[in-house]
Design a protein around this motif. Structure first.
Motif, PDB file in Angstrom:
ATOM      1  N   UNK A  77       0.880  -1.118   0.115  1.00 37.28           N
ATOM      2  CA  UNK A  77       0.023   0.024  -0.044  1.00 37.28           C
ATOM      3  C   UNK A  77       0.889   1.239  -0.171  1.00 37.28           C
ATOM      4  N   UNK A  78       1.934   1.278   0.716  1.00 36.36           N
ATOM      5  CA  UNK A  78       2.751   2.374   0.826  1.00 36.36           C
ATOM      6  C   UNK A  78       3.407   2.637  -0.231  1.00 36.36           C
ATOM      7  N   UNK A  79       4.061   1.770  -1.102  1.00 40.72           N
ATOM      8  CA  UNK A  79       4.879   1.736  -2.272  1.00 40.72           C
ATOM      9  C   UNK A  79       3.816   2.433  -3.283  1.00 40.72           C
ATOM     10  N   UNK A  80       2.527   1.854  -3.074  1.00 43.91           N
ATOM     11  CA  UNK A  80       1.635   2.330  -4.038  1.00 43.91           C
ATOM     12  C   UNK A  80       1.487   3.865  -4.045  1.00 43.91           C
ATOM     13  N   UNK A  81       1.364   4.122  -2.556  1.00 44.15           N
ATOM     14  CA  UNK A  81       1.013   5.728  -2.337  1.00 44.15           C
ATOM     15  C   UNK A  81       2.330   6.643  -2.978  1.00 44.15           C
ATOM     16  N   UNK A  82       3.397   6.138  -2.388  1.00 47.45           N
ATOM     17  CA  UNK A  82       4.611   6.836  -2.913  1.00 47.45           C
ATOM     18  C   UNK A  82       4.620   6.892  -4.396  1.00 47.45           C
TER      19      UNK A  82
END
Lengths: 364, 326
Positions: free
Chosen positions: A334-339
């Protein structure tokens, strides 16, 4: 940034965009597929290691039944987390609703459906009440959700213990226990799971196909943007927490029917287990992204792991270790996607950008 | 796809690694009747010295009789956590299950499911609303435990006097029986006077207040029977507050590591130890007998050992202490 644009887009296209466009639909399916894939891999591993015992009808039925009540709770939690909030109180609200429903049904004395239906209504109302308290304190009094629901977690459990003296009540009417708790609709299809499925499907429709669901995503993506386009954010937040309370109350009566006991001391980790399932299922703790389908799959992963480990004879402590690892993995994605979305570098990371657009599809 | 692929591969590797080490400690058993007898033990809660000791007894006896055992249990003593564990154990198709049910009514139906799958069930320690579905039920005779506690006070304060019970809360069958057994024994001995049962709600502070107040009202109390650990610790604190340490004797229940520490420190003067290992051994014998179609004993009550500082370090005393690992 992109999500605001998407939101405006969605508002205008809400009614017109009923037929999903081919490419987006495919990608949405892909996102859900990834969670399903993890679950499928786990199932295959266990099935290969224990071919005669793992995939038996008895065991599959058992896993489904044991996940049913969590799935009901997961519906409410998915809405709450999509708004960027959290609800720690659901386990205690479940216990409280079960206790009040039990006391009410005991007072009425009957063992028939009349008593049972009053019990169901009372449990739902209790849950709704706690949900409204959570919602009003969060939206109007501006106390952070973590603190409000941590407080109501203690209060609901405390009141349950005051009312019962800490001793579990066991007065569920027989009709409720025999039909809902342990009954089958047809053959070996458990009533409890069918009821849970109905709640899940209803929750899915509300989240993905109605204005209420759209507003939930809008509040979670960017509350200020939502306010500017005319969403009454405060009122919507109250409704979402009320919904979470309502399903927790309903889960309370299911729990009472299934265990014939208010399980006062057994629900202390229910909230975290449900949150873990929701997050594993791809709902972002930062709000704005998520799906009910993912939540259900996310809840099955711990259930299947626990079941499989017991069948294999692995110490049950290991289950927590693996679920913890899966949880961190899910949030990492999820974090990677947001970044990537913030950098706007979708061209350099085609996979992540597709992941992103897939989820935006879910947003609408 | 690289990154996602790596994550999935990692998770899979983890799952495989775990299952690999799991499969090594469970010999692949055939169906019931063929090959070695497969037993499964479902504890009331994992990581508790009482159940660990029971597990040790079960494993010993099973090894003697040529059976294999797997042990599982819930994180907490609660039916909502034990039910999924039991269901998974049933799915693993053992020949017999030894279980300590966490609730008399809530576990009835799940245990019934095991019996429907032609698995023999033996209840250990705790029981069910209708225990007749099980092949056998083995538990401590808690009434007898209460009597043993009185005997301990009788030894420690032979002159007689007033005695008090500090229990956990009303409605728990085991502690209620212990208190009743104790009170019955007090009534049978005219030298002692029963001051009734007080409830600590498992809170040491509450127990301390109760005992402190009771000592104000009755300075001549000679003995206190505390039916569980926190009640015993709180009682000892109350006695210290009243400046009566050494004068008022405290008898506790169970012999886990914490209780033994309290005994060594002189906080309590005696402990009534149950015999979990014996419960486990009896359970295995009954299960195996039921599987072989031999006669079984429907209900077995096991006895107690009274531990004091004097006998703690004797072989007999050490055998009564609960184990943290086998």
């Amino acid at each position: 940034m992109t999500s605001i644009a998407a939101k405006e887009n969605d508002d205008t296209e809400l009614l017109a965009d009923d037929q999903p466009q081919g490419r987006l639909a495919r990608l949405a399916r892909l996102q859900a597929l990834q969670i399903v894939l993890v679950l499928a891999l786990i199932i295959v591993v266990f099935a290969v290691l224990r071919p005669t015992t793992f995939l038996t009808p008895f065991n599959i039925r058992g896993i489904v039944v044991n996940t049913s009540i969590l799935a009901v709770l997961g519906v409410g939690m998915t809405f709450v987390i999509i708004t960027g909030g959290i609800d720690l109180s659901i386990g205690s609200v479940l216990v409280f609703s079960g206790v009040i429903a039990d006391k009410t049904m005991l007072l009425m004395g009957g063992k028939g459906w009349g008593t049972a239906i009053v019990g169901i209504v009372v449990a739902c109302l209790c849950g709704l009440g706690w949900g409204l308290i959570n919602g009003v304190l969060i939206a109007r009094a501006r106390v952070p959700p973590l603190i409000v629901t941590l407080g109501t977690l203690g209060m609901a459990l405390g009141f349950s213990q005051i009312i019962t003296g800490g001793i579990d009540l066991r007065d569920a009417p027989d009709v409720l226990v025999n039909s809902v708790g342990f009954g089958n609709i047809v053959g070996q299809i458990p009533t409890l799971s069918v009821i849970a499925l109905l709640v899940v499907v209803l929750g899915g429709i509300v989240l993905h196909r109605t204005r209420f669901g759209l507003y939930t995503f809008a509040v979670g993506s960017n509350a200020e943007a939502g306010r500017r386009v005319g969403v009454r954010v405060d009122r919507h937040l109250i409704k979402v927490y009320a919904l979470a309370g309502l399903v927790a109350g309903f889960a309370g009566i299911l729990n009472l029917a299934f265990f014939q006991s208010t399980t006062i001391s057994g629900q202390s980790n229910t909230n975290l287990n449900v949150i873990a399932g929701v997050v594993i299922g791809g709902t972002s703790l930062f709000g704005g992204v998520g799906s009910i389908f993912g939540t259900v799959i996310g809840l099955f992963i711990p259930s299947v792991l626990q079941n499989g480990f017991v069948i294999l004879g692995v110490q049950s402590f290991w289950q927590q270790v693996v679920v913890g690892a899966v949880l961190i993995g899910a949030v990492f994605v999820d974090q990677a996607r947001r970044a990537a979305a913030l950098r706007g570098s979708s061209l350099q990371f085609p996979f992540l950008s597709r992941f992103g657009s897939g989820s935006r599809k879910v947003n609408r | 796809m690289n990154r996602k692929g790596a994550i999935i591969a990692g998770l899979l590797a983890l799952a495989l690694g775990l299952t690999a080490c799991g499969s090594s400690n469970t010999p692949a058993g055939g169906a019931a009747g063929a090959g070695p007898i497969k037993l499964a033990f479902v504890q009331g809660v994992i990581g508790d010295a009482f159940y660990v000791t029971m597990q040790c007894g079960i494993q010993e006896e099973a090894a003697k009789l040529g059976a294999t055992v797997t042990t599982n249990g819930p994180q907490k003593f609660d039916p909502s956590l034990q039910t999924p564990v039991l269901q998974s154990v049933i799915a693993s198709a053992p020949s017999a299950i030894l279980i300590a049910p966490t609730d008399v009514s809530a576990m009835q139906q799940p245990v019934q499911q095991a019996i429907q799958q032609n698995i023999k069930v033996v209840l250990v320690d705790t029981t069910l609303k209708d225990p007749s579905i099980a092949a056998s039920a083995i538990a401590s005779d808690n009434l007898g435990g209460g009597k043993a506690a009185f005997d301990a006070i009788h030894q420690l304060a032979p002159q007689g006097g007033k005695v008090l019970v500090v229990s956990v809360q009303p409605g728990i069958s085991t502690t209620d029986d212990r208190a009743k057994g104790f009170q019955d024994a007090v009534k049978a001995n005219p030298a002692y006077q029963d001051l009734g049962v007080q409830y600590s709600n498992n809170d040491p502070q509450k127990a301390a207040q109760i005992v402190n107040a009771a000592l104000q009202a009755n300075p001549d109390i000679v003995g206190i029977f505390a039916t569980n650990l926190f009640s015993a610790e709180g009682s000892a604190t109350g006695i210290r507050q009243a400046g009566k340490q050494g004068v008022v004797k405290v008898v506790g229940f169970d012999a886990g590591p914490d209780q033994i520490k309290a005994l060594q420190a002189g906080t309590v003067q005696a402990l009534v130890a149950q015999q979990p290992a014996l419960i486990g051994r009896d359970g295995v014998q009954q299960a195996v007998a039921a599987l072989k179609g031999q006669p079984v004993t429907k209900s077995i009550g096991t006895g107690f050992t009274v531990l004091t500082q004097a006998n703690l370090n004797t072989p007999e005393g050490q055998a009564a202490v609960y184990k943290s690992s086998c």
